[in-house]
Design an enzyme around this catalytic site. Sequence first.
Site, short mmCIF file in Angstrom:
data_model
loop_
_atom_site.label_atom_id
_atom_site.label_comp_id
_atom_site.label_asym_id
_atom_site.label_seq_id
_atom_site.Cartn_x
_atom_site.Cartn_y
_atom_site.Cartn_z
N ALA A 217 2.81 2.33 11.94
CA ALA A 217 3.38 1.61 12.79
C ALA A 217 4.73 1.59 12.22
CB ALA A 217 3.07 0.11 13.06
N ASP A 391 6.51 1.38 7.38
CA ASP A 391 5.11 0.98 8.20
C ASP A 391 5.19 -0.60 8.37
OD1 ASP A 391 2.54 0.60 8.83
OD2 ASP A 391 1.61 2.00 7.54
N HIS A 392 5.30 -0.75 9.56
CA HIS A 392 5.48 -2.06 9.97
C HIS A 392 4.23 -2.97 9.72
CE1 HIS A 392 7.88 -5.33 11.68
NE2 HIS A 392 8.62 -4.65 12.37
N ARG A 393 2.79 -2.26 9.46
CA ARG A 393 1.80 -3.00 9.02
C ARG A 393 2.25 -3.83 7.65
NH1 ARG A 393 -2.64 1.33 9.15
NH2 ARG A 393 -1.01 2.39 7.96
#
Length: 420
Positions: A217, A391-393
């Site tokens: 993400a 990475d937005h995770r």
Amino acid sequence: MAKPVIMPKAGITVESCIIGKWQKNVGDMVKVGDILFTYETDKAAFECESTEEGELLEIFYGDGEEVPCLVNVCAVGTKGDDVSALRPASGAAPAEAAEAAAPAVEEKKEESATAPAASASAPSADGLVRISPRAKGLAERSGVNYEGRTGTGPKGRIIEQDIRRFMLDKGAEAEEAAVAAPAAAASVPTPEFEDVKFSGIRRAISKSMIRSLSEAAQLTNHHTFDATAIQSYRAALKAAGDEYAGVTIGDMVLYAVSRTLLNHPDLNANMIGDDTIRHFKHVNLGVAVDTPRGLMVPTIFNADEKSLLEISREVKTLAEAARSGSISPDLLSGGSFTVSNLGSMGVEVFTPVINPPQTGILGVCTITQRVKEVGGEMKIYPAMGLSLTYDHRAVDGAPAARFMKELCANLEKITVLLAK
């Protein structure tokens, strides 16, 4: 007694390699150390030296074939030696592999040694279409349909010379069709193009980028900082001469990143599966390098423990090895964060793509002139752009912004950071 030459294992992480081009042909005499063929992993290209001396008796894999590491690639010995025991069980047919590396003149000899071929459109006796790798490659490039045809090689095998003959047939048919077509059709231009197959490295880059964009993400934040301090320090180092003169602004960014990341473990990390993040105790800094074979990312291991001068030396050594194709694949993995610098090409802002399984990548942009208010007056200053993709995770927007705020502050006070 014939002896094998195996496909080298170019690094502990490499399982197979692709043969680039054979430099020796069957029947050539070779010595220990002679270059037999070039080969490439998904990250670098190499030359395979012969480990045996004698005549090259048989080639088991041809140009472009993928070969598992430590598997026999060819046999070297004395003419007449039995090589059957050396042939890999899963290898290509020896005759096909040998022809793939042989010069065109061998095909001509082969053609003259066989009986005149049957009708060009007649299938082989067992209904199979036999074609050499070189002939198949030429057919694909030229758009020649060889299905149902018989070649002049052994057992009706189609060789390169046959494909060239088929090309002439195709040309004659096209000419006849052009004469029969309406005059108006003759004015329609034919597009000119060339299809180029991806190299092993290009295929690896393609797969990695698709994987990165489809699985992570990704979000990018763009920042700028006042580059006055690093420009001034760069000028001082250049004036000092010797190896200090080789330290670049990009090296300073790498140094600052290696120190700042220690306070932001979620960015100095790898994603393991979908729900686990691996934090690294040291910063293993990947540096994107443009090479003739494509993008490579060598790693400066434990960059947080190295001085600015040591980082500057190492990145130049790694970049040169990557561009020359001599870099070990083991130095092209293991990174915890990557820096990609397009600033020297005038790029003002861009969106770098994460190098999986890492959680972040920093894009270094060019310096532009901007205006800011200082003491009530408007002043021009050099603004340097930085683009962080994360990475937005694993990392939320606020922690990513805090990392960038600290990094920009460190770069604006580079001499203070160097003193710590």
